[in-house]
Design a protein around this motif. Sequence first.
Motif: not given
Length: 206
Positions: A41-53
Amino acid sequence: MAVRRPLVALRGEPDWADADPGSNMRLAGDGGALRDVLRPEVLAMQHRATGRVLDIRGPLAGGFAYEAIRELVVAPPRSLGERAGEPFDTVCSFGAMAAAPCLETLVATLRPLVAPAGRLLFVELDGDARGWRRRLDGVARRRWGLSMARDVTGALWAGGFEVISLDRIPLRGGPPGLLRVVVGIARLDPHRLEEPAELNVTGVVP
């Protein structure tokens, strides 16, 4: 005394994908098993991050799987006050809210760090104030360094966020509902954004 600067990593650096810097919190005792269970779940949420994080890590964080991002800043929660006025497109919390000494203070600190059109991505233990959960909370804190009795989603709402996506992840083992893990996305509530201090007679912001 030298102040340790939080890591700033640009996408494409050769050695950041397997690192875990920046967190001042670690799961205690046998909590590593909980982190391993929630790793997808943590890695899947990271995949959804965009832009400046901004990744504030937390005890459930492990590894990095960011892809479509422009810049990654990793910083522990205790350093966030130094970043006032520096909004991010995506802010990620993986157990940091459940582990924070004061949840309301952390939520208030996160609010100005999320850009007006930005998002807060989180994987957290979400609890409630029922007596049996409060009684077990001390055990959870000793075993994992995490609270299981905090209303994380309620604190986000009270702090000016709107939760726009929320999934509850059931964990095998133990009584049903003992651990309530939530995976969600929040944004600044557009209905509760601060209004301009003054409007002129035409209704246009000067």
